[in-house]
Write a protein that holds these residues in place. Sequence first.
Motif, PDB file in Angstrom:
ATOM      1  N   SER A  92       0.832  -1.206   0.000  1.00 35.40           N
ATOM      2  CA  SER A  92       0.000   0.000   0.000  1.00 35.40           C
ATOM      3  C   SER A  92       0.863   1.251   0.000  1.00 35.40           C
ATOM      4  N   VAL A  93       0.347   2.282  -0.661  1.00 37.61           N
ATOM      5  CA  VAL A  93       1.005   3.588  -0.694  1.00 37.61           C
ATOM      6  C   VAL A  93      -0.071   4.660  -0.568  1.00 37.61           C
ATOM      7  N   GLY A  94       0.367   5.886  -0.269  1.00 36.54           N
ATOM      8  CA  GLY A  94      -0.594   6.956  -0.058  1.00 36.54           C
ATOM      9  C   GLY A  94      -0.552   8.062  -1.085  1.00 36.54           C
ATOM     10  N   THR A  95       0.347   7.953  -2.087  1.00 31.70           N
ATOM     11  CA  THR A  95       0.452   8.996  -3.112  1.00 31.70           C
ATOM     12  C   THR A  95       0.546   8.367  -4.499  1.00 31.70           C
ATOM     13  N   ALA A  96       0.280   9.187  -5.506  1.00 28.34           N
ATOM     14  CA  ALA A  96       0.344   8.719  -6.885  1.00 28.34           C
ATOM     15  C   ALA A  96       1.769   8.403  -7.302  1.00 28.34           C
ATOM     16  N   LEU A  97       2.726   9.253  -6.887  1.00 28.12           N
ATOM     17  CA  LEU A  97       4.120   9.033  -7.274  1.00 28.12           C
ATOM     18  C   LEU A  97       4.657   7.741  -6.670  1.00 28.12           C
ATOM     19  N   GLU A  98       4.274   7.448  -5.438  1.00 32.54           N
ATOM     20  CA  GLU A  98       4.678   6.180  -4.831  1.00 32.54           C
ATOM     21  C   GLU A  98       4.079   5.006  -5.598  1.00 32.54           C
ATOM     22  N   ALA A  99       2.835   5.167  -6.031  1.00 32.24           N
ATOM     23  CA  ALA A  99       2.180   4.104  -6.799  1.00 32.24           C
ATOM     24  C   ALA A  99       2.912   3.841  -8.103  1.00 32.24           C
ATOM     25  N   GLY A 119      -6.228  11.253  -9.006  1.00 26.75           N
ATOM     26  CA  GLY A 119      -6.193   9.859  -9.422  1.00 26.75           C
ATOM     27  C   GLY A 119      -6.431   9.662 -10.903  1.00 26.75           C
ATOM     28  N   ALA A 120      -7.226  10.557 -11.534  1.00 23.09           N
ATOM     29  CA  ALA A 120      -7.471  10.446 -12.967  1.00 23.09           C
ATOM     30  C   ALA A 120      -6.180  10.638 -13.753  1.00 23.09           C
ATOM     31  N   GLU A 121      -5.350  11.593 -13.324  1.00 21.65           N
ATOM     32  CA  GLU A 121      -4.050  11.794 -13.967  1.00 21.65           C
ATOM     33  C   GLU A 121      -3.126  10.624 -13.658  1.00 21.65           C
ATOM     34  N   ALA A 122      -3.205  10.118 -12.423  1.00 19.65           N
ATOM     35  CA  ALA A 122      -2.390   8.964 -12.050  1.00 19.65           C
ATOM     36  C   ALA A 122      -2.731   7.764 -12.918  1.00 19.65           C
ATOM     37  N   LEU A 123      -4.023   7.596 -13.215  1.00 20.65           N
ATOM     38  CA  LEU A 123      -4.455   6.488 -14.068  1.00 20.65           C
ATOM     39  C   LEU A 123      -3.813   6.587 -15.447  1.00 20.65           C
ATOM     40  N   LYS A 124      -3.822   7.775 -16.030  1.00 18.37           N
ATOM     41  CA  LYS A 124      -3.217   7.953 -17.353  1.00 18.37           C
ATOM     42  C   LYS A 124      -1.721   7.641 -17.319  1.00 18.37           C
ATOM     43  N   MET A 125      -1.057   8.036 -16.235  1.00 14.62           N
ATOM     44  CA  MET A 125       0.376   7.769 -16.123  1.00 14.62           C
ATOM     45  C   MET A 125       0.628   6.276 -15.916  1.00 14.62           C
ATOM     46  N   LEU A 126      -0.225   5.626 -15.149  1.00 10.31           N
ATOM     47  CA  LEU A 126      -0.101   4.173 -14.975  1.00 10.31           C
ATOM     48  C   LEU A 126      -0.246   3.455 -16.302  1.00 10.31           C
ATOM     49  N   ARG A 127      -1.222   3.903 -17.095  1.00 18.58           N
ATOM     50  CA  ARG A 127      -1.453   3.258 -18.382  1.00 18.58           C
ATOM     51  C   ARG A 127      -0.287   3.476 -19.349  1.00 18.58           C
ATOM     52  N   GLY A 128       0.556   4.457 -19.047  1.00 20.69           N
ATOM     53  CA  GLY A 128       1.729   4.677 -19.885  1.00 20.69           C
ATOM     54  C   GLY A 128       2.831   3.663 -19.637  1.00 20.69           C
TER      55      GLY A 128
END
Length: 235
Positions: free
Chosen positions: A30-37, A60-69
């Motif tokens: 578990s993590v608490g931030t998008a960058l950690e994720a 989280g919406a921006e994090a999702l796009k970055m994850l998908r990258g």
Amino acid sequence: MARVLVVEDDQFVRSALIRHLTEASHTVRSVGTALEALREVAHLGFDVVILDLGLPDLDGAEALKMLRGITQVPVIIATARDDEAEIVRLLNDGADDYLVKPFSVEHLSARMAAVLRRAGTGAGTGAGAGAGADRAIRAGGLVIDPLRRQAELDGRALDLTRREFDLLAFLAQRPGVVVPRRELLAEVWQQSYGDDQTIDVHLSWLRRKLGETAANPRYLHTLRGVGVKLEPPRE
């Protein structure tokens, strides 16, 4: 069982999710931030990510796009937001499912199991279940890699949408088996009911990319009033 990354900044919710998932025999980080994720996903392998939208460093919406990258790991959005337009946008941006808080642990478990089945991870049969996700599915000239979400036909990469890939992979995991339309709606579209035209449209798109038609099928065979099966050509 599954390897799960929980991305949640609310410590109470985070602890509850970790406790429930651990009790269900999943391996949880578990993590608490998008960058950690993003760092976790880049360096470790996960079967599913549970992503909150209200993160302190990045929406989280921006994090999702970055994850998908960087990965095609299944992502379940878990948030208090319930705006339908935003839900549709997130699903189109690559989310695999969406849960509105508060939700029960039973609801989360059911959604996770469905997402993992679609991804070919198999969360319900113990330690050996996830091993199948590392193996490509082969049917004639089709090669489908559920882990990387890539498909090839006769050595040529297929440009498939997320739903097209899910449908093709689901059928390919059951070669020669006629899958009822109701099951396709439940497993691929996560709907208990719906319009058969949705399936027909996606089948039509898939056939076009596989170089076949409904009148002259090679892989995708429709049995009117029964369902659909994937069967490699006998060549």
